[in-house]
Design a protein around this motif. Sequence first.
Motif, PDB file in Angstrom:
ATOM      1  N   GLY A  61       0.805  -1.220   0.000  1.00 16.10           N
ATOM      2  CA  GLY A  61       0.000   0.000   0.000  1.00 16.10           C
ATOM      3  C   GLY A  61       0.834   1.263   0.000  1.00 16.10           C
ATOM      4  O   GLY A  61       0.413   2.307  -0.515  1.00 16.10           O
ATOM      5  N   ALA A 166      -4.040   6.423   6.202  1.00 17.32           N
ATOM      6  CA  ALA A 166      -4.679   5.148   5.865  1.00 17.32           C
ATOM      7  C   ALA A 166      -3.824   3.965   6.282  1.00 17.32           C
ATOM      8  O   ALA A 166      -4.333   2.974   6.828  1.00 17.32           O
ATOM      9  N   GLU A 170      -5.037   1.498   9.096  1.00 23.31           N
ATOM     10  CA  GLU A 170      -5.559   0.350   8.362  1.00 23.31           C
ATOM     11  C   GLU A 170      -6.920   0.647   7.727  1.00 23.31           C
ATOM     12  O   GLU A 170      -7.842  -0.172   7.761  1.00 23.31           O
ATOM     13  N   GLN A 171      -7.035   1.822   7.114  1.00 19.23           N
ATOM     14  CA  GLN A 171      -8.237   2.210   6.389  1.00 19.23           C
ATOM     15  C   GLN A 171      -7.998   2.107   4.885  1.00 19.23           C
ATOM     16  O   GLN A 171      -6.864   1.955   4.425  1.00 19.23           O
ATOM     17  N   SER A 172      -9.061   2.202   4.130  1.00 19.58           N
ATOM     18  CA  SER A 172      -8.965   2.124   2.673  1.00 19.58           C
ATOM     19  C   SER A 172      -8.325   3.395   2.115  1.00 19.58           C
ATOM     20  O   SER A 172      -8.865   4.498   2.298  1.00 19.58           O
ATOM     21  N   VAL A 173      -7.182   3.230   1.441  1.00 19.26           N
ATOM     22  CA  VAL A 173      -6.523   4.379   0.831  1.00 19.26           C
ATOM     23  C   VAL A 173      -7.428   5.028  -0.215  1.00 19.26           C
ATOM     24  O   VAL A 173      -7.578   6.253  -0.274  1.00 19.26           O
ATOM     25  N   GLY A 174      -8.062   4.192  -1.043  1.00 19.47           N
ATOM     26  CA  GLY A 174      -8.924   4.707  -2.096  1.00 19.47           C
ATOM     27  C   GLY A 174     -10.084   5.527  -1.552  1.00 19.47           C
ATOM     28  O   GLY A 174     -10.382   6.618  -2.053  1.00 19.47           O
ATOM     29  N   GLN A 175     -10.763   5.025  -0.520  1.00 21.88           N
ATOM     30  CA  GLN A 175     -11.892   5.755   0.048  1.00 21.88           C
ATOM     31  C   GLN A 175     -11.456   7.076   0.660  1.00 21.88           C
ATOM     32  O   GLN A 175     -12.147   8.094   0.535  1.00 21.88           O
ATOM     33  N   GLY A 242     -12.782   2.104  -9.745  1.00 24.62           N
ATOM     34  CA  GLY A 242     -12.327   0.782  -9.355  1.00 24.62           C
ATOM     35  C   GLY A 242     -11.520   0.073 -10.423  1.00 24.62           C
ATOM     36  O   GLY A 242     -11.263  -1.130 -10.309  1.00 24.62           O
ATOM     37  N   PRO A 245      -6.335  -0.052  -8.130  1.00 28.25           N
ATOM     38  CA  PRO A 245      -6.185   0.433  -6.757  1.00 28.25           C
ATOM     39  C   PRO A 245      -5.285   1.664  -6.716  1.00 28.25           C
ATOM     40  O   PRO A 245      -4.608   1.976  -7.703  1.00 28.25           O
ATOM     41  N   PRO A 431     -17.203   8.670  -0.913  1.00 27.72           N
ATOM     42  CA  PRO A 431     -16.629   7.310  -0.839  1.00 27.72           C
ATOM     43  C   PRO A 431     -17.680   6.206  -0.867  1.00 27.72           C
ATOM     44  O   PRO A 431     -17.406   5.096  -1.353  1.00 27.72           O
ATOM     45  N   ASP A 436     -15.867  -0.514  -5.887  1.00 26.20           N
ATOM     46  CA  ASP A 436     -14.681  -1.161  -5.319  1.00 26.20           C
ATOM     47  C   ASP A 436     -13.881  -1.834  -6.418  1.00 26.20           C
ATOM     48  O   ASP A 436     -14.416  -2.544  -7.270  1.00 26.20           O
TER      49      ASP A 436
END
Length: 437
Positions: A61, A166, A170-175, A242, A245, A431, A436
């Motif tokens: 990531g 992120a 540990e969160q979604s980088v994309g969101q 999507g 990533p 988001p 996804d």
Amino acid sequence: MDPIAVGYISVIALFVCLALGIPVAVAMGGVGIVGMYLAVGDLFVTGQLRSLPFATVNEYGLAVLPMFVLMGVLAEASGITTELFKTADMWLRRFRGGLYQAVIIGSATFAAISGSTTVNAVVFTRIAFPQMIKFGYSRSLSIGAIAGAGSFAAMIPPSITMVIYAIMTEQSVGQLLIAGVIPGLLTAVVYLAGIYVLVRLKPSLAPEITSVVSLQERWSALGRIWPIVVLIMLVFGGIYSGIFPPSAAGAAGAAGAFVFALFRMKSLRGWLVPALQDAAFISCIIFLILIGGLLLSRMLVVTGVIDELVILITSVADTPLKFMIMASILYLVLGCFLDTTSMMVVTLPFLFPVVLALDIDPIWFGIVLVKLIEISVITPPVGINLFAVMGAVGNQATFGDVYKGVFPFILFDLIVLVFLILFPELATWLPQTMIDG
């Protein structure tokens, strides 16, 4: 020694080290190592030193970090940014204070292909400041506009700050990247409206309009910034739809920036090696700070300090709104003394467990945190954008000019901060509509 006591002594030692001017990465890593050694012994420390640094730099990531940095550096080296500012100037020259507006729009656009607030500020200081002084704009407000608008890169994707948040939480980088779009655009709109009001209240801040650019010239200039539009669509569109990533989006953006730079410069000589060196230097500093911060975080966890602090903070700030207000005050104060990455890496191990305990949306908290970081980069005396701008203008301005000029933009950012706290949907709606990947 009691592990809890070791933890609290280590926290005090960290701030002593920072006050003494020891590099943040060294201070956090050193304190973390010594604290773990005193609390749980040398075997645990050895295990962490063997595994954590490699695991951090080997994290897939985090590949997005050097890619976003490289994309911004290559875009600046190719001269795309200069064309962007010239185009904004041509379209806004007919308005009084148009160069202020051009800096804001130009910075917001460049932020969409550069994740660094410092790079944004330096680039537009070099491009815009001489022109603003030449045409009789306020020296202090010009510097303030450049420094303030440079902070957009923390919020508008691709954002290095959001990637670090992120990874640490540990969160979604994309969101997170997509969540910054609406708050970033809102900040730009508030800046534009604020400048409009300031110039109307005090006309001496901007010269009278003396020249008009023809419509044909304006459309011609607009046609020269298509590479930026392509890069924005490539990165933002790829993440949102999507198709790929964030890590792949960073690589695609960097590759696109390289192709455009090669097309414009015709030769690799003179620009490629310095651009790669700059990108590597910035990326290495970020990774060192991350490793040091993670060593500190492990120490705080194993000594039990985190658990105690969660109980203490939740007893005082027992509702999400109270906690957000308390965290905002904390970051506004810390922003006067620490750089942004260090501030985030030092504080998240303490605060994020409280975010989870109070059932606060981590995406919303992340966006509010990034807005606070945007404010911190222009907050005296240690706002990193202020130093970046001062370094770029040389002896053409004083720190008094900087402090005076940046004050209105701090107020504009505080207005946006209030909106983000009162209306979480500004950060969470987009988001939720993502596809996804």
